[in-house]
Design a protein around this motif. Structure first.
Motif, PDB file in Angstrom:
ATOM      1  N   ARG A  64     -23.888  -6.380  29.336  1.00 50.62           N
ATOM      2  CA  ARG A  64     -23.865  -6.790  30.737  1.00 50.62           C
ATOM      3  C   ARG A  64     -22.909  -5.974  31.235  1.00 50.62           C
ATOM      4  N   PHE A  65     -23.083  -6.420  32.814  1.00 47.13           N
ATOM      5  CA  PHE A  65     -22.033  -5.975  33.512  1.00 47.13           C
ATOM      6  C   PHE A  65     -20.841  -6.617  33.903  1.00 47.13           C
ATOM      7  N   GLU A  66     -19.547  -6.012  33.823  1.00 49.35           N
ATOM      8  CA  GLU A  66     -18.451  -6.884  34.198  1.00 49.35           C
ATOM      9  C   GLU A  66     -17.818  -5.986  35.165  1.00 49.35           C
ATOM     10  N   PRO A  67     -16.907  -6.820  36.082  1.00 45.57           N
ATOM     11  CA  PRO A  67     -16.114  -6.172  37.129  1.00 45.57           C
ATOM     12  C   PRO A  67     -14.962  -5.612  36.325  1.00 45.57           C
ATOM     13  N   PRO A  68     -14.385  -4.658  37.223  1.00 39.61           N
ATOM     14  CA  PRO A  68     -13.269  -3.936  36.537  1.00 39.61           C
ATOM     15  C   PRO A  68     -12.095  -4.654  36.095  1.00 39.61           C
ATOM     16  N   SER A  69     -11.754  -5.861  36.859  1.00 41.72           N
ATOM     17  CA  SER A  69     -10.506  -6.373  36.409  1.00 41.72           C
ATOM     18  C   SER A  69     -10.696  -7.177  34.985  1.00 41.72           C
ATOM     19  N   THR A  70     -12.243  -7.430  34.464  1.00 39.39           N
ATOM     20  CA  THR A  70     -12.502  -7.956  33.471  1.00 39.39           C
ATOM     21  C   THR A  70     -12.454  -6.989  32.346  1.00 39.39           C
ATOM     22  N   GLY A 105     -33.105 -22.850  29.340  1.00 41.36           N
ATOM     23  CA  GLY A 105     -33.461 -24.190  28.902  1.00 41.36           C
ATOM     24  C   GLY A 105     -32.454 -25.032  29.203  1.00 41.36           C
ATOM     25  N   ARG A 106     -31.004 -24.714  29.648  1.00 41.82           N
ATOM     26  CA  ARG A 106     -29.968 -25.531  29.907  1.00 41.82           C
ATOM     27  C   ARG A 106     -29.118 -24.798  30.798  1.00 41.82           C
ATOM     28  N   ILE A 107     -28.240 -25.472  31.421  1.00 42.63           N
ATOM     29  CA  ILE A 107     -27.138 -24.713  32.167  1.00 42.63           C
ATOM     30  C   ILE A 107     -26.232 -23.815  31.362  1.00 42.63           C
ATOM     31  N   THR A 108     -25.860 -23.989  30.194  1.00 42.65           N
ATOM     32  CA  THR A 108     -24.845 -23.255  29.229  1.00 42.65           C
ATOM     33  C   THR A 108     -25.439 -22.902  28.081  1.00 42.65           C
ATOM     34  N   ARG A 112     -24.606 -15.410  29.960  1.00 44.71           N
ATOM     35  CA  ARG A 112     -24.764 -15.331  31.303  1.00 44.71           C
ATOM     36  C   ARG A 112     -26.336 -14.971  31.784  1.00 44.71           C
ATOM     37  N   ASP A 113     -26.529 -15.220  32.997  1.00 42.17           N
ATOM     38  CA  ASP A 113     -27.852 -14.814  33.484  1.00 42.17           C
ATOM     39  C   ASP A 113     -27.993 -13.430  33.344  1.00 42.17           C
ATOM     40  N   LYS A 114     -29.417 -12.928  32.990  1.00 41.77           N
ATOM     41  CA  LYS A 114     -29.621 -11.743  32.569  1.00 41.77           C
ATOM     42  C   LYS A 114     -28.850 -10.733  31.811  1.00 41.77           C
ATOM     43  N   ASP A 115     -28.162 -11.444  30.855  1.00 37.27           N
ATOM     44  CA  ASP A 115     -27.770 -10.645  29.691  1.00 37.27           C
ATOM     45  C   ASP A 115     -28.929 -10.040  28.960  1.00 37.27           C
ATOM     46  N   THR A 116     -28.547  -8.897  28.062  1.00 39.47           N
ATOM     47  CA  THR A 116     -29.388  -8.298  27.042  1.00 39.47           C
ATOM     48  C   THR A 116     -29.205  -8.484  25.898  1.00 39.47           C
TER      49      THR A 116
END
Length: 389
Positions: free
Chosen positions: A304-310, A274-277, A350-354
């Motif tokens: 959520r999925f995170e990159p290895p660096s995170t 419903g908003r950007i953030t 983030r988009d598509k979080d659960t």
């Protein structure tokens, strides 16, 4: 006696169910202990689980998202538009007196002098990057500014025309144009002006976005590079409103951001931002909040999925398979501590979080007691009926 024996059998079955950990009881998902133990199992680490604290929130908030300026560099516009293949060029030539190559014959005494200007029909710059000028031959114009082409023509006509003056204009700008498509009112190829145009200029020239701003994303493609950024971010940060270059492609995409809510919450559904953030605190509230008689306040999880660096920043020293590009991460939040609500407010969705909220242990126990009641109710009722006689 028969009723007593039957009741004992039923209670024995119920006891077996209890001994099995009530695993056969219906449930909306794993308990808090199951989520934690599966993530911490060294023999089978299916995901990374980490508690949400100030350090983790600070690391996540410090991550930089996609940036148009960082990818495409210089924020300043191109200093000068140059002619390119496919452009249409108009050339006008003046002479100082009549009777020259491009002017009319000498005037008759008592009449006005002949025309001193000649306009060469518009020409499309060919693949060789040149156009033809009478008495000057084939002129290379691709990659040159109109002023530079004027100078070349003057040099070619020196000694042939009478003090010539040349004006070169681009009547149809193809090479110095951008393509705007997608969720805009009127997609088009838009020529760039000499002052230098930016992303929002081109989108406005195409009639603006058709959908809500917070659901609109701008995708800029330049050569082999593409960056997608929320429209609201460009509006809020002028540095991201980068200058355009000829050949750029702007695609406006409508992508409503959503997350999925499961477990002991008021609404188990896909919830739009419903908003950007959107913060985790707001996400829990939009999902209907935690259910009083079911939710475990120690079992609020964000998947959520995170990159290895995170993942390395969150859990230093954790072994990560080099082949993994995205790693499933489960963030755990306990809402028994009031401080956690401030952390939830700082945590960005983030988009598509659960979002998953586990059932409390007491809720599972209540299910077991309800099962016992449903099994023994007919026997108890029969016994009462028999005693009545």
């Amino acid at each position: 006696m028969i009723h007593l024996r039957t009741t004992a059998r039923v209670l024995g079955i119920a006891a077996l169910l209890c001994t099995a950990g009530c695993s056969t009881l219906p449930t909306t998902g794993p308990t808090t202990d199951q989520v934690v133990s599966n993530g911490d199992n060294p023999n089978e680490r299916r995901y990374v689980i980490t508690d949400l604290d100030e350090r983790v929130v600070s690391i996540l908030n410090g991550l930089s998202g996609p940036s148009l300026r960082a990818r495409f560099g210089d924020y300043r516009p191109a200093p000068e538009n140059r002619i390119g293949v496919g452009d249409e060029v108009r050339i006008n030539i003046w002479e100082a007196a009549a009777g020259g190559l491009f002017s009319g014959p000498p005037s008759v005494p008592g009449q006005s002098s002949g025309a001193r200007m000649s306009s060469i029909p518009d020409q499309v710059v060919g693949r060789d990057g040149a156009v033809t000028v009478p008495y000057a031959g084939r002129i290379q114009v691709s990659g040159r500014s109109p002023q530079a082409v004027e100078q070349v023509i003057l040099e070619r006509l020196a000694g042939k025309a009478i003090e010539p003056q040349v004006l070169v204009t681009v009547s149809r700008n193809i090479s110095n144009s951008v393509t705007v498509t997608g969720e805009v009112t009127s997609g088009a190829r838009i020529p760039l002006s000499a002052r230098g145009d930016r992303i929002l200029d081109a989108v406005a020239a195409a009639g603006g976005v058709r959908g809500a701003v917070h659901e609109s994303f701008v995708r800029l493609t330049r050569g082999q590079q593409t960056v997608t950024m929320p429209m609201e971010t460009i509006l809020a940060n002028p540095q991201e409103n980068v200058a355009l270059r000829g050949g750029d492609i702007i695609t406006v995409v409508r992508e409503p951001q959503t997350y999925t809510a499961f477990g002991a919450v008021g609404q188990q559904t896909v919830v739009p931002f419903g908003r950007i953030t959107l913060s985790l605190e707001e996400a829990v509230a939009k999902a209907g909040g935690l259910l009083d008689f079911r939710a475990d306040p120690d079992g609020v999880f964000l998947l959520r999925f995170e990159p290895p660096s995170t993942v390395r920043a969150i859990q230093p020293g954790r072994a990560i398979d080099a082949r993994e590009r995205l790693i499933p991460v489960v963030y755990r939040l306990t809402l028994r501590d009031a401080k956690s609500y401030f952390l939830a407010r700082s945590f960005r969705m983030r988009d598509k979080d659960t979002l998953y909220v586990a059932n409390a242990s007491a809720a599972e126990l209540q299910k077991f007691l309800n099962l016992i009641g449903s099994l023994t109710a007919p026997i108890t009722s029969g016994a009462r009926t028999a005693n009545a006689f």
